[in-house]
Design a protein around this motif. Structure first.
Motif, PDB file in Angstrom:
ATOM      1  N   MET A 284     -38.110 -12.533  10.890  1.00  0.00           N
ATOM      2  CA  MET A 284     -37.434 -11.240  10.798  1.00  0.00           C
ATOM      3  C   MET A 284     -37.960 -10.281  11.871  1.00  0.00           C
ATOM      4  O   MET A 284     -37.184  -9.559  12.516  1.00  0.00           O
ATOM      5  CB  MET A 284     -37.649 -10.638   9.411  1.00  0.00           C
ATOM      6  CG  MET A 284     -36.889  -9.349   9.165  1.00  0.00           C
ATOM      7  SD  MET A 284     -35.119  -9.610   8.941  1.00  0.00           S
ATOM      8  CE  MET A 284     -35.096 -10.235   7.255  1.00  0.00           C
ATOM      9  N   SER A 285     -39.274 -10.265  12.077  1.00  0.00           N
ATOM     10  CA  SER A 285     -39.874  -9.356  13.065  1.00  0.00           C
ATOM     11  C   SER A 285     -39.409  -9.701  14.477  1.00  0.00           C
ATOM     12  O   SER A 285     -39.030  -8.819  15.256  1.00  0.00           O
ATOM     13  CB  SER A 285     -41.405  -9.425  12.990  1.00  0.00           C
ATOM     14  OG  SER A 285     -41.871  -9.040  11.717  1.00  0.00           O
ATOM     15  N   MET A 286     -39.435 -10.993  14.814  1.00  0.00           N
ATOM     16  CA  MET A 286     -39.047 -11.395  16.164  1.00  0.00           C
ATOM     17  C   MET A 286     -37.557 -11.202  16.401  1.00  0.00           C
ATOM     18  O   MET A 286     -37.127 -10.963  17.533  1.00  0.00           O
ATOM     19  CB  MET A 286     -39.433 -12.856  16.406  1.00  0.00           C
ATOM     20  CG  MET A 286     -40.935 -13.078  16.538  1.00  0.00           C
ATOM     21  SD  MET A 286     -41.723 -12.014  17.792  1.00  0.00           S
ATOM     22  CE  MET A 286     -40.925 -12.608  19.290  1.00  0.00           C
ATOM     23  N   LYS A 287     -36.768 -11.297  15.328  1.00  0.00           N
ATOM     24  CA  LYS A 287     -35.331 -11.047  15.465  1.00  0.00           C
ATOM     25  C   LYS A 287     -35.084  -9.621  15.935  1.00  0.00           C
ATOM     26  O   LYS A 287     -34.273  -9.376  16.847  1.00  0.00           O
ATOM     27  CB  LYS A 287     -34.637 -11.280  14.114  1.00  0.00           C
ATOM     28  CG  LYS A 287     -33.126 -11.123  14.134  1.00  0.00           C
ATOM     29  CD  LYS A 287     -32.474 -12.273  14.873  1.00  0.00           C
ATOM     30  CE  LYS A 287     -30.964 -12.197  14.795  1.00  0.00           C
ATOM     31  NZ  LYS A 287     -30.319 -13.274  15.578  1.00  0.00           N
ATOM     32  N   VAL A 288     -35.809  -8.675  15.326  1.00  0.00           N
ATOM     33  CA  VAL A 288     -35.633  -7.270  15.707  1.00  0.00           C
ATOM     34  C   VAL A 288     -36.333  -6.983  17.035  1.00  0.00           C
ATOM     35  O   VAL A 288     -35.774  -6.304  17.915  1.00  0.00           O
ATOM     36  CB  VAL A 288     -36.169  -6.333  14.609  1.00  0.00           C
ATOM     37  CG1 VAL A 288     -35.995  -4.874  15.018  1.00  0.00           C
ATOM     38  CG2 VAL A 288     -35.458  -6.596  13.285  1.00  0.00           C
ATOM     39  N   LEU A 289     -37.555  -7.504  17.207  1.00  0.00           N
ATOM     40  CA  LEU A 289     -38.294  -7.252  18.438  1.00  0.00           C
ATOM     41  C   LEU A 289     -37.554  -7.808  19.654  1.00  0.00           C
ATOM     42  O   LEU A 289     -37.641  -7.246  20.743  1.00  0.00           O
ATOM     43  CB  LEU A 289     -39.694  -7.875  18.363  1.00  0.00           C
ATOM     44  CG  LEU A 289     -40.707  -7.183  17.444  1.00  0.00           C
ATOM     45  CD1 LEU A 289     -41.997  -7.981  17.373  1.00  0.00           C
ATOM     46  CD2 LEU A 289     -41.001  -5.760  17.925  1.00  0.00           C
ATOM     47  N   SER A 290     -36.829  -8.903  19.472  1.00  0.00           N
ATOM     48  CA  SER A 290     -36.098  -9.489  20.600  1.00  0.00           C
ATOM     49  C   SER A 290     -34.919  -8.627  21.026  1.00  0.00           C
ATOM     50  O   SER A 290     -34.475  -8.702  22.176  1.00  0.00           O
ATOM     51  CB  SER A 290     -35.615 -10.894  20.231  1.00  0.00           C
ATOM     52  OG  SER A 290     -34.666 -10.835  19.183  1.00  0.00           O
ATOM     53  N   ILE A 291     -34.396  -7.808  20.099  1.00  0.00           N
ATOM     54  CA  ILE A 291     -33.283  -6.922  20.447  1.00  0.00           C
ATOM     55  C   ILE A 291     -33.745  -5.845  21.430  1.00  0.00           C
ATOM     56  O   ILE A 291     -33.012  -5.481  22.363  1.00  0.00           O
ATOM     57  CB  ILE A 291     -32.690  -6.269  19.183  1.00  0.00           C
ATOM     58  CG1 ILE A 291     -32.065  -7.330  18.279  1.00  0.00           C
ATOM     59  CG2 ILE A 291     -31.648  -5.210  19.545  1.00  0.00           C
ATOM     60  CD1 ILE A 291     -31.633  -6.797  16.920  1.00  0.00           C
ATOM     61  N   CYS A 292     -34.975  -5.355  21.246  1.00  0.00           N
ATOM     62  CA  CYS A 292     -35.493  -4.261  22.090  1.00  0.00           C
ATOM     63  C   CYS A 292     -35.536  -4.651  23.567  1.00  0.00           C
ATOM     64  O   CYS A 292     -34.989  -3.934  24.417  1.00  0.00           O
ATOM     65  CB  CYS A 292     -36.869  -3.822  21.590  1.00  0.00           C
ATOM     66  SG  CYS A 292     -36.862  -3.242  19.871  1.00  0.00           S
ATOM     67  N   PRO A 293     -36.163  -5.788  23.937  1.00  0.00           N
ATOM     68  CA  PRO A 293     -36.126  -6.160  25.357  1.00  0.00           C
ATOM     69  C   PRO A 293     -34.748  -6.593  25.833  1.00  0.00           C
ATOM     70  O   PRO A 293     -34.434  -6.444  27.011  1.00  0.00           O
ATOM     71  CB  PRO A 293     -37.121  -7.335  25.434  1.00  0.00           C
ATOM     72  CG  PRO A 293     -37.162  -7.901  24.068  1.00  0.00           C
ATOM     73  CD  PRO A 293     -37.007  -6.710  23.159  1.00  0.00           C
ATOM     74  N   SER A 294     -33.929  -7.109  24.915  1.00  0.00           N
ATOM     75  CA  SER A 294     -32.569  -7.496  25.312  1.00  0.00           C
ATOM     76  C   SER A 294     -31.785  -6.278  25.792  1.00  0.00           C
ATOM     77  O   SER A 294     -31.022  -6.360  26.759  1.00  0.00           O
ATOM     78  CB  SER A 294     -31.842  -8.150  24.135  1.00  0.00           C
ATOM     79  OG  SER A 294     -32.464  -9.350  23.764  1.00  0.00           O
ATOM     80  N   LEU A 295     -31.974  -5.150  25.113  1.00  0.00           N
ATOM     81  CA  LEU A 295     -31.325  -3.916  25.554  1.00  0.00           C
ATOM     82  C   LEU A 295     -31.836  -3.499  26.923  1.00  0.00           C
ATOM     83  O   LEU A 295     -31.057  -3.140  27.814  1.00  0.00           O
ATOM     84  CB  LEU A 295     -31.577  -2.800  24.534  1.00  0.00           C
ATOM     85  CG  LEU A 295     -30.874  -2.928  23.180  1.00  0.00           C
ATOM     86  CD1 LEU A 295     -31.388  -1.869  22.217  1.00  0.00           C
ATOM     87  CD2 LEU A 295     -29.363  -2.796  23.339  1.00  0.00           C
ATOM     88  N   GLY A 296     -33.159  -3.555  27.113  1.00  0.00           N
ATOM     89  CA  GLY A 296     -33.741  -3.130  28.387  1.00  0.00           C
ATOM     90  C   GLY A 296     -33.360  -4.027  29.543  1.00  0.00           C
ATOM     91  O   GLY A 296     -33.009  -3.546  30.634  1.00  0.00           O
ATOM     92  N   ILE A 297     -33.409  -5.346  29.324  1.00  0.00           N
ATOM     93  CA  ILE A 297     -33.183  -6.272  30.432  1.00  0.00           C
ATOM     94  C   ILE A 297     -31.728  -6.275  30.871  1.00  0.00           C
ATOM     95  O   ILE A 297     -31.409  -6.821  31.934  1.00  0.00           O
ATOM     96  CB  ILE A 297     -33.652  -7.697  30.038  1.00  0.00           C
ATOM     97  CG1 ILE A 297     -34.093  -8.489  31.284  1.00  0.00           C
ATOM     98  CG2 ILE A 297     -32.575  -8.438  29.276  1.00  0.00           C
ATOM     99  CD1 ILE A 297     -35.315  -7.957  31.950  1.00  0.00           C
ATOM    100  N   CYS A 298     -30.829  -5.671  30.071  1.00  0.00           N
ATOM    101  CA  CYS A 298     -29.431  -5.510  30.517  1.00  0.00           C
ATOM    102  C   CYS A 298     -29.375  -4.787  31.851  1.00  0.00           C
ATOM    103  O   CYS A 298     -28.527  -5.088  32.702  1.00  0.00           O
ATOM    104  CB  CYS A 298     -28.624  -4.730  29.484  1.00  0.00           C
ATOM    105  SG  CYS A 298     -28.196  -5.648  28.010  1.00  0.00           S
ATOM    106  N   TRP A 299     -30.248  -3.808  32.035  1.00  0.00           N
ATOM    107  CA  TRP A 299     -30.279  -3.041  33.281  1.00  0.00           C
ATOM    108  C   TRP A 299     -30.539  -3.967  34.466  1.00  0.00           C
ATOM    109  O   TRP A 299     -29.997  -3.761  35.547  1.00  0.00           O
ATOM    110  CB  TRP A 299     -31.354  -1.960  33.209  1.00  0.00           C
ATOM    111  CG  TRP A 299     -30.900  -0.650  32.673  1.00  0.00           C
ATOM    112  CD1 TRP A 299     -30.748   0.512  33.366  1.00  0.00           C
ATOM    113  CD2 TRP A 299     -30.529  -0.336  31.309  1.00  0.00           C
ATOM    114  NE1 TRP A 299     -30.313   1.527  32.536  1.00  0.00           N
ATOM    115  CE2 TRP A 299     -30.178   1.043  31.271  1.00  0.00           C
ATOM    116  CE3 TRP A 299     -30.470  -1.062  30.129  1.00  0.00           C
ATOM    117  CZ2 TRP A 299     -29.776   1.682  30.104  1.00  0.00           C
ATOM    118  CZ3 TRP A 299     -30.072  -0.430  28.966  1.00  0.00           C
ATOM    119  CH2 TRP A 299     -29.725   0.916  28.962  1.00  0.00           C
ATOM    120  N   MET A 300     -31.389  -4.981  34.264  1.00  0.00           N
ATOM    121  CA  MET A 300     -31.735  -5.898  35.345  1.00  0.00           C
ATOM    122  C   MET A 300     -30.692  -7.001  35.507  1.00  0.00           C
ATOM    123  O   MET A 300     -30.319  -7.359  36.625  1.00  0.00           O
ATOM    124  CB  MET A 300     -33.113  -6.511  35.079  1.00  0.00           C
ATOM    125  CG  MET A 300     -33.764  -7.168  36.285  1.00  0.00           C
ATOM    126  SD  MET A 300     -34.155  -6.038  37.640  1.00  0.00           S
ATOM    127  CE  MET A 300     -35.512  -5.089  36.938  1.00  0.00           C
TER     128      MET A 300
END
Length: 468
Positions: A284-300
């Protein structure tokens, strides 16, 4: 007020491509939450087991993909930068680059047709063997849903290749928009199947709907004219697969495989040594934590075609300027989203919010392991960004680092969890990721200097010769 909002937009670097990419992530997130609720409401325990087994077996298609869509985007962009796309979607420019682009399209269309057929046959046959040989005979009707899922997986695989070419031509926001619309309709099909008691059809229906929607949108926007025009270009200068693509692709493939051991091994190991509760907290934690960098890496990720084009033109000053600005935006978004998530979780814990008699905070990792995993996720944004920058040069200098990190994380996860527990495991993982990023930065600086210095030196030599 408008000027203030525009200034924020400029500072954050938000454009339509990023908006659509982030929207796609949010659709997936909302879809995951809705799916969990509908499965809990309408599925029997046997149907639930079959559903997730479907998902796990179908996920094996990733071993056929192995980074090819990224390669298509980069190689297409390297050729398109020398060409002009007219209003009628026809291309003009040097015959050499037109021919190489056409050969690239021919190569991967044929490749993906054959591979999609293989995926369908292997998944179909493997699934029937697996389910018929299961320890307990199944009472649910799984055969037709499985056939639909195999078909949907093959179509999804093929359509991603088509969208990768369109994105490589520079239509980044357009392909992001196509994907998010297709995801939305796929989510609708999934929810309808689950709510109507046809839940096993949800995965296959979603994949088929995504593929059909993507194809219809490509036809509506007339991108097919561009692809058809490229396909019809006579091939005089061929892009060599074994000479140019394969030396890069096999390294990308190994890096992708190593990623499983870096990111996906926690749950089964924790389940084995710490029990289902710890594995559930990590999942559950990694599911949510993975969303955070996924949002950021969209910029790249949305800059991959642009980076590739600038590299093809050898405009390294513009490349570095855009990259330096973008990595700050990536890190800012990732840090902000991680802080918000942890703050909300701690706030929920202070209020003792419960669902079905279980405190919400108990669904996630305890504070210290959660913080260590959050730090790991944030630090890894550096390596992800450096990797995108370097791979746009059609090189993969991080292959051995990925293999080392995969091996170190796998051994650490198994050994430390077994003898010292979850907290020590998350600490060791965090230290490995930090060390890997330091070494990754060293490779980044070294390769950047090496590749760009060669061009600068050759330019200086040409200038001296012309002056003489």
């Amino acid at each position: 007020m408008n000027k203030f909002l525009l200034k924020i937009r400029d500072v954050l670097g938000i454009d339509k491509a990023i908006v659509y990419r982030c929207s796609g992530i949010m659709v997936s997130t909302v879809g995951g939450i809705l799916t969990l609720g509908l499965i809990a409401l309408f599925f029997s325990s046997e149907e639930q087991g079959v559903y997730y087994t479907f998902s796990s077996i179908a996920a094996l298609q990733v071993f056929f993909e192995l980074g090819l869509t990224t390669i298509i985007i980069q190689y297409a962009a390297h050729e398109v930068v020398h060409l002009e796309i007219r209003e009628d979607y026809s291309l003009s420019g040097p015959e050499y680059h037109l021919s190489r682009l056409s050969s690239l399209l021919h190569l991967f269309v044929k490749w993906y047709i054959v591979t999609a057929l293989l995926i369908f046959i292997i998944l179909l046959a493997g699934g029937f063997v697996f389910f018929y040989r299961s320890a307990k005979p199944l009472t649910v009707a799984w055969q037709l849903p499985w056939i639909l899922l195999c078909l949907g997986t093959s179509l999804y695989f093929y359509m991603n290749m088509i969208l990768a070419f369109i994105e490589g031509f520079g239509y980044v926001k357009e392909t992001a928009k196509i994907r998010v619309i297709a995801q939305f309709f796929g989510l609708c099909v999934s929810c309808i199947c689950l709510a109507c008691g046809k839940g096993l059809y949800a995965l296959g229906g979603t994949a088929v709907c995504y593929s059909i929607c993507s194809m219809l949108l490509v036809l509506k926007q007339k991108y097919y004219k561009m692809l058809l025009g490229v396909w019809r270009i006579p091939i005089s200068s061929r892009l060599s697969y074994f000479g140019e693509i394969f030396p890069y692709q096999w390294k990308i493939a190994l890096s992708w495989l190593s990623g499983y051991f870096i990111y996906q091994l926690f749950n089964p190991v924790l389940f084995a040594f710490e029990g289902a509760k710890a594995a559930g907290q990590m999942g559950m934690s990694m599911k949510v934590l993975s969303i955070c960098p996924s949002l950021g890496i969209c910029w790249m990720n949305t800059k991959i075609p642009l980076f590739s084009m600038l590299i093809a033109k050898k405009d390294y000053s513009a490349l570095d300027s855009i990259f330096n600005r973008t990595i700050k935006q990536v890190l800012g978004i990732a840090l902000f989203s991680l802080v918000v998530f942890i703050a909300m979780l701690e706030f929920a814990a202070s209020l003792d919010i419960e669902f079905n008699g279980v405190r919400l905070s108990e669904r996630f990792l305890p504070f210290l392991p959660l913080m260590l995993m959050a730090v790991s996720v944030f630090v890894n944004q550096f390596l992800s960004s450096f990797g995108i920058y370097l791979r746009c040069h059609k090189q993969e200098p991080y292959m051995w680092l990925s293999i080392y990190l995969g091996a170190a994380c796998a051994l650490s996860t198994i050994f430390v969890t077994k003898y010292f527990g979850m907290t020590c495991m998350t600490l060791s993982y965090c230290l490995i990721i930090i060390a890997g990023n330091f070494y990754g930065y060293r490779i980044f600086k070294q390769k950047k200097m090496e590749w760009h210095h060669e061009f600068i030196q050759s330019n200086e030599t040409d200038n001296r010769n012309s002056n003489v």
